[in-house]
Design a protein around this motif. Structure first.
Motif, short mmCIF file in Angstrom:
data_model
loop_
_atom_site.label_atom_id
_atom_site.label_comp_id
_atom_site.label_asym_id
_atom_site.label_seq_id
_atom_site.Cartn_x
_atom_site.Cartn_y
_atom_site.Cartn_z
N PRO A 70 0.71 -1.33 -0.07
CA PRO A 70 -0.09 -0.01 0.07
C PRO A 70 0.87 1.25 0.15
O PRO A 70 0.51 2.23 -0.64
N GLY A 71 2.25 0.97 0.49
CA GLY A 71 2.96 2.56 0.75
C GLY A 71 3.38 3.03 -0.92
O GLY A 71 4.07 3.87 -0.86
N SER A 72 3.26 1.87 -1.87
CA SER A 72 3.82 2.40 -2.90
C SER A 72 2.89 3.21 -3.63
O SER A 72 3.34 4.16 -4.63
N TRP A 73 1.47 3.43 -3.33
CA TRP A 73 0.76 4.42 -4.02
C TRP A 73 0.11 5.32 -2.99
O TRP A 73 -0.39 6.24 -3.45
N PHE A 74 0.20 4.93 -1.64
CA PHE A 74 -0.23 5.86 -0.76
C PHE A 74 0.82 6.12 0.45
O PHE A 74 1.24 5.51 1.08
N ASP A 75 1.52 7.57 0.12
CA ASP A 75 2.61 7.88 0.86
C ASP A 75 2.22 8.33 2.33
O ASP A 75 1.96 9.39 2.64
N TYR A 76 2.21 7.35 3.24
CA TYR A 76 1.55 7.88 4.47
C TYR A 76 2.42 8.58 5.41
O TYR A 76 2.02 9.47 6.19
N ARG A 77 3.73 8.64 4.84
CA ARG A 77 4.80 9.54 5.64
C ARG A 77 4.45 10.93 5.62
O ARG A 77 4.79 11.59 6.15
N LYS A 78 3.92 11.27 4.39
CA LYS A 78 3.47 12.98 4.24
C LYS A 78 2.28 13.12 5.09
O LYS A 78 2.26 14.30 5.46
N ILE A 79 1.73 12.33 5.59
CA ILE A 79 0.67 12.45 6.68
C ILE A 79 1.04 12.61 8.06
O ILE A 79 0.99 13.51 8.83
N VAL A 80 2.03 11.76 8.26
CA VAL A 80 2.46 11.66 9.89
C VAL A 80 3.61 12.64 9.93
O VAL A 80 3.74 13.29 10.98
N TYR A 81 4.62 12.74 8.87
CA TYR A 81 6.11 13.49 8.92
C TYR A 81 5.98 14.53 7.87
O TYR A 81 6.69 14.63 7.11
N PRO A 82 4.72 15.32 7.70
CA PRO A 82 4.79 16.34 6.49
C PRO A 82 6.14 17.39 6.51
O PRO A 82 6.50 17.79 5.46
N ASP A 83 6.67 17.70 7.76
CA ASP A 83 7.74 18.56 7.85
C ASP A 83 8.92 17.87 7.15
O ASP A 83 9.93 18.53 7.00
N VAL A 84 8.92 16.60 6.99
CA VAL A 84 10.19 15.89 6.47
C VAL A 84 9.93 15.41 5.02
O VAL A 84 10.99 15.68 4.27
N PRO A 224 2.67 33.08 9.22
CA PRO A 224 2.47 34.32 8.50
C PRO A 224 2.03 34.06 6.91
O PRO A 224 1.43 34.85 6.33
N MET A 225 2.46 32.89 6.39
CA MET A 225 2.12 32.59 4.82
C MET A 225 0.76 32.25 4.78
O MET A 225 0.21 32.16 3.66
N LYS A 226 -0.06 31.79 6.00
CA LYS A 226 -1.27 31.18 5.93
C LYS A 226 -1.44 30.20 4.80
O LYS A 226 -2.41 30.03 4.14
N GLN A 227 -0.52 29.25 4.94
CA GLN A 227 -0.53 27.95 4.07
C GLN A 227 -0.11 26.88 4.68
O GLN A 227 0.67 26.95 5.90
N GLY A 228 -0.59 25.67 4.08
CA GLY A 228 -0.12 24.39 4.94
C GLY A 228 -0.61 24.19 6.26
O GLY A 228 -1.71 24.74 6.80
N ARG A 229 -0.15 23.19 6.90
CA ARG A 229 -0.68 22.70 8.17
C ARG A 229 0.16 23.38 9.57
O ARG A 229 -0.16 23.45 10.57
N LEU A 230 1.35 24.21 9.18
CA LEU A 230 2.14 24.86 10.01
C LEU A 230 1.32 25.89 11.01
O LEU A 230 0.72 26.90 10.43
N SER A 231 1.09 25.72 12.20
CA SER A 231 0.48 26.77 12.93
C SER A 231 1.06 26.94 14.36
O SER A 231 2.09 25.93 14.65
N PHE A 271 3.86 30.62 26.65
CA PHE A 271 4.82 29.59 26.04
C PHE A 271 4.03 29.25 24.84
O PHE A 271 2.77 29.20 24.46
N GLU A 272 4.91 28.84 23.91
CA GLU A 272 4.51 28.72 22.69
C GLU A 272 5.22 27.42 21.99
O GLU A 272 6.48 26.99 22.22
N ARG A 273 4.29 26.78 20.95
CA ARG A 273 5.06 25.62 20.35
C ARG A 273 4.47 25.57 18.78
O ARG A 273 3.15 25.73 18.79
N PRO A 274 5.34 25.44 17.89
CA PRO A 274 4.80 25.24 16.53
C PRO A 274 3.99 23.68 16.41
O PRO A 274 4.81 22.82 16.99
N ILE A 275 2.99 23.59 15.73
CA ILE A 275 2.41 22.35 15.62
C ILE A 275 2.00 22.29 14.13
O ILE A 275 2.02 22.99 13.10
N LEU A 276 1.78 20.95 13.61
CA LEU A 276 1.12 20.57 12.35
C LEU A 276 -0.25 19.93 12.64
O LEU A 276 -0.51 19.02 13.06
N LYS A 277 -1.25 21.07 12.33
CA LYS A 277 -2.68 20.83 12.76
C LYS A 277 -3.08 19.38 12.06
O LYS A 277 -3.00 19.26 10.92
#
Length: 299
Positions: A70-84, A224-231, A271-277
């Motif tokens: 399944p990983g050959s057509w569904f890249d699950y790593r982009k869901i769990v680790y989109p920052d990588v 600031p770019m208001k794009q992607g999942r980074l919050s 206190f602040e932390r960046p997250i990927l919503k």
């Protein structure tokens, strides 16, 4: 002849389903670390590419779906680790490490001034704080991998002790792991303005319990770019403590404070932390992200 062909067809479908179930079970049982170490996918067509053989020959060799991944057509790593594994998210995470400013400064509750609380603006403000607190908690639990409030309270207490110790001794290396880069520069400015001739003694009278740290206000803001999942998530924490503070000049004369007097102090730190919503699968990223002090409120 027709019955024989039908039997062969049923046997082929059964073999294919059995192979898919086995491969899927193997994929689902893989350890979490394998999500990063696995090879990147190619395409959907590559998952099903197989040798062109006759139906009878294919069934004799097992199934045309042998080796299905399944990983050959569904890249699950982009869901769990989109920052990588997602180029856009990786660029945003590298560029924006902190939001830079406090989204909304907390003001302690004030007494009601109207005989009818429903008509008092203070009630509206308290309801707003509760709503933002609830929303921030929901985002943290749904987006952050292994988010736990007691762990965050301990992190805030460690930051509180080390930052105050850094201000007293002038050693910014104590505060560096717990503050954002702009906040570290502000702490350095405070120490520089105080001068080397001034000596500060500071200590906690009994270490506060992490449970005494309360989250009074929360906020979630996008990049600031208001794009992607980074919050960015910001928690305003109320930290009560008993302290002893004394300030001396170069000759050892007491300028402020009292080394023998305990002070009841209540601080409000942000206190602040960046997250990927996320709403289904919590994410551990961005890589290296942690809760850091971004401001100390004067209330």
């Amino acid at each position: 002849m027709a019955q024989r062909q039908a039997a062969q067809g049923i046997a082929g479908v059964a073999a294919a389903l059995r192979t898919i179930a086995q491969q899927t079970g193997t994929w689902g049982a893989r350890p979490l670390g394998s999500l990063i170490t696995s090879q990147p996918s190619t395409s959907f067509a590559a998952a099903f590419q197989c040798e062109q053989v006759s139906p009878c020959r294919g069934m004799a060799r097992g199934s045309p779906f042998t080796g299905f991944n399944p990983g050959s057509w569904f890249d699950y790593r982009k869901i769990v680790y989109p920052d990588v594994y997602d180029a856009n998210e990786s660029l945003l995470c590298d560029r924006y490490k902190t939001h830079g400013t406090v989204v909304e400064r907390f003001q302690p509750p004030q007494p009601y001034t109207n005989w009818n609380p429903l008509l008092d603006p203070e009630l509206e403000r308290r309801v707003k704080y509760w709503h933002t607190w609830f929303w921030t908690s929901l985002v943290c639990y749904r987006s952050l991998w292994a988010y736990r409030k007691p762990q965050l309270q301990q992190r805030m207490l460690d930051a509180y002790k080390n930052v105050n110790a850094a201000l007293a001794t002038g050693d910014l290396s104590l505060a560096e792991p717990y503050v954002s880069e702009p906040m570290l520069q502000r702490l350095g400015g405070e120490i520089a303005r105080r001068g080397r001739s001034t000596r500060v003694e500071w200590r906690l009278v009994g270490e506060p319990d992490p449970k005494d740290i309360t989250f009074v206000h929360g906020a979630v803001v996008g990049n600031p770019m208001k794009q992607g999942r980074l919050s960015f998530v910001q928690w305003t924490a109320r930290i009560p403590s008993k302290q002893v503070v004394a300030v001396y000049d170069a000759r050892g004369r007491l300028l402020a404070g009292d080394p023998n007097k305990e002070l009841d102090v209540v601080d409000y730190w942000v206190f602040e932390r960046p997250i990927l919503k996320a709403w289904v699968i919590p994410r551990p990223g961005p890589q290296g992200a942690t809760w850091r002090l971004v401001d100390r409120l004067q209330v």
